[in-house]
Design a protein around this motif. Sequence first.
Motif, short mmCIF file in Angstrom:
data_model
loop_
_atom_site.label_atom_id
_atom_site.label_comp_id
_atom_site.label_asym_id
_atom_site.label_seq_id
_atom_site.Cartn_x
_atom_site.Cartn_y
_atom_site.Cartn_z
N UNK A 24 14.77 -5.15 13.06
CA UNK A 24 15.66 -4.68 12.01
C UNK A 24 15.10 -5.00 10.63
N UNK A 25 14.48 -6.18 10.50
CA UNK A 25 13.86 -6.55 9.23
C UNK A 25 12.69 -5.62 8.91
N UNK A 26 11.91 -5.26 9.94
CA UNK A 26 10.82 -4.31 9.68
C UNK A 26 11.38 -3.00 9.12
N UNK A 39 0.81 -1.22 0.00
CA UNK A 39 0.00 0.00 0.00
C UNK A 39 0.84 1.27 0.00
N UNK A 40 2.04 1.24 0.58
CA UNK A 40 2.89 2.43 0.50
C UNK A 40 3.51 2.59 -0.88
N UNK A 41 3.73 1.49 -1.58
CA UNK A 41 4.24 1.58 -2.95
C UNK A 41 3.27 2.31 -3.84
N UNK A 42 1.97 2.13 -3.58
CA UNK A 42 0.96 2.82 -4.37
C UNK A 42 0.48 4.10 -3.69
N UNK A 93 5.51 -6.82 5.77
CA UNK A 93 5.36 -5.80 6.81
C UNK A 93 3.91 -5.35 6.90
N UNK A 94 3.55 -4.75 8.03
CA UNK A 94 2.24 -4.15 8.25
C UNK A 94 2.46 -2.79 8.93
N UNK A 99 12.48 0.02 2.19
CA UNK A 99 12.33 -0.48 0.83
C UNK A 99 11.01 -0.08 0.20
N UNK A 100 9.94 -0.07 1.01
CA UNK A 100 8.60 0.14 0.46
C UNK A 100 8.01 1.51 0.82
N UNK A 101 8.86 2.47 1.20
CA UNK A 101 8.44 3.86 1.40
C UNK A 101 7.48 4.05 2.57
#
Length: 784
Positions: A581-583, A127-130, A516-517, A589-591
């Motif tokens: 850290x992964x989050x 959803x952040x990518x869009x 992620x969420x 990565x996804x803005x």
Amino acid sequence: MDRLKKIIICSMLPALCFIPTAFAVTNKALDRTILPIQLPERPVYNELDARNVKAPEPVEIGAPEGAPNIVIVLIDDLGFGATSTFGGPIPTPTLDELAENGLRYNNFHTTALCSPTRAALKAGRNHHTVNMGFITEMATSFPGATGQIPNTTAPLAETLRLNGYSTAAFGKWHETAAWEASMAGPFDRWPHHQGFDKFYGFIGGETNQWAPYIYDGVTPVELPQDPNYHFMNDMTVQASTWVKFQHALDPKKPFFIYFAPGATHAPHHVPQDWIDKWKGKFSKGWDVIREETLSRQIEQGIVPKGTPLAEKPEAIKDWASLSKDEQRLFERQAEVFAAYVDYTDHHVGELLNAIEETGKLDNTLVFYIAGDNGTSGEGGENGMFNEYTYFNGVHEKVEDMLKLIDKWGGPETYPHMAAGWSVSFNSPFGWMKQVASDPGGTRNGMVVHWPKGIKAKNEIRSQFGHVIDIAPTILEASGLPEPKVVNSTPQIPMEGTSLAYSFDDQGAQERHTTQYFEISGNRAIYHKGWYARTIHRAPWEAKPRHKLGEDNWELYKIDEDFSLVNDLASKEPKKLEQMKALFMAEAKKYHVLPIDDRLFERMDGASVGRPNLMEGRSSISLSDGMSGMLEGVFINVKNRSKAITAELEIPETGANGTVIVQGGRFGGWSLYVKNGVPAYTYNFLGLQSTTISAKEKLPAGTAKVRYEFDYDGGGQGKGGLGKLFVNGKQVASGRIDHTQAGIFSADETADVGIDLGTAVVPSIGAERASDFSGYVKNVTVEVR
């Protein structure tokens, strides 16, 4: 005057497909090269008479042979534990039947909020990518949250349309930036420019089901004069008619239908006979209903044996501790909600019956997604007779709502239910809509049905899935590759993973392994059976619980702990740090960054950098027929002083009707003329109505009516003094004690010469009844 003569109608949109740059993508499975519609070079002929020349073969771009029809049913605000298909207390026979002949997915996820889920669903990207980090009405200027879907993430519908599908969307849209939802456009993010040949529905996040503001394409639809009208039935008839018509004209052409009811989002509007069926069914209360749901879920294999209920939020009271009045009110709220679910599932069945009549159901791939997020807890402690009290910070009392209990769900209410029911209908989880860090906000039951393409029947699939997986699944099932360029624009690769691998292999290895969420600071990360999360705020909390850097993170082995009851953070601190850290890596990565945990502050667009059609303006001048202006495109009159000046032509027979209005029955204001006498009414959330009226009628001819409001100041939602003038002379004054601080309506509009939707002033009425019998030459709204 006919309403259609009074509304300035948007002209029809130009052709959707820009002349596309050719792009060829080879589908190795079908050895097929796909080109968006492009005419070949014109041959040169020397012959004079066409009868002497053989006509060339027609050029037609069709879908791959045998490609399935596609139906996505997306229900609104319906949680994991509501439907009978997933162990819930509400029978959903249509969903049940599909599941018995298809697959139940019990580990499928959404984003926890409306606009983000819908945009991600259609794009196959996060959803952040869009750019949909929150709902469109609360967009900001931060990357990932602008509310404007980019051309680099072309929606599934456009890919299907360019490759031989008929496409149609019905119901709720909620993906167009709020400041773009007017006849001024731009129309790029309206359904017609997002790949749909046909759209029939509403643009915003919710609508009054008895009196919606809907569009057919970009043209407003006049509501029928039918006291039994309900939008759910209307959109179903429209969709059923469309699919039959499409089949009659071109039976070989596959179709894609996006069927997204406003149900079961508030307002919970349902015909009375459907409500009556549910009387007494929820007298046990939300705690017992929740326990019974879990028992059925275990029995049906929806959740693993031994799964316990997650702990409720502290704010949710035990049913046994409630007063008799509270229990009586809340029971009624649940009856209406259940009726709404029931009514909606019935109409989904009607659409599928229409498809079956065409003989195409066996080769129709149906995704019935029971919720774009978990059940909503935005009703707070007591629920609401008018949902807009939530957005205006007004707390409704049980004793006041009890007065309307027999009308609950009907046209005189705009209701929502107490948050205790949201937890119950999200069983076995603990939270709800908006809480992206809990499965109660993101875990939604999904059924997939495709008799011709899926051999397995009545089985459960437990591989991790996410709403971004739907688009790549459909492309794979249709034999279409993911496009690299669409309409001359290079595309960001889809971020979802096709679920087709799981269709006929119950034990297939999970392929979507990291996700992620994040919504308003509530955030989590899933990775290969592990789940780390933080509860940053509840939907009813005005402020976050902690600063973003001070949140308490929890850790779960979710593949062994279905309902998240065993926090392993203290036992596995290194694993927790790895997950955090992964989050952050996924967020970058996804803005997703920076994390924006503001909620109601976002309603002030200027403070969050949101574009505004009225930017830099202190006034707007309109005239007769300018109607249908949603709140996001009209000048903001809230929390400030204003003046309204109207130049009117009064006929010899006198005038009656609306001069200018904003809002409707559940909140708004109106300057009007009643039986020749000018007046102004402020309707505060349907709770209190104040009228300032002249005593004498306006004479025939030209008249100038002016209303001034001097705001008290000192905060939001305050009152002030109103004054009414006729031809420069003050004729009335009065005090308005309260004003709405946040919003008038999601779907009621500002209108000149008519009051569309529901009536701000009941004695004037709405729609044709409110038509101004004179002429509004000019009306100017000024703010200061």
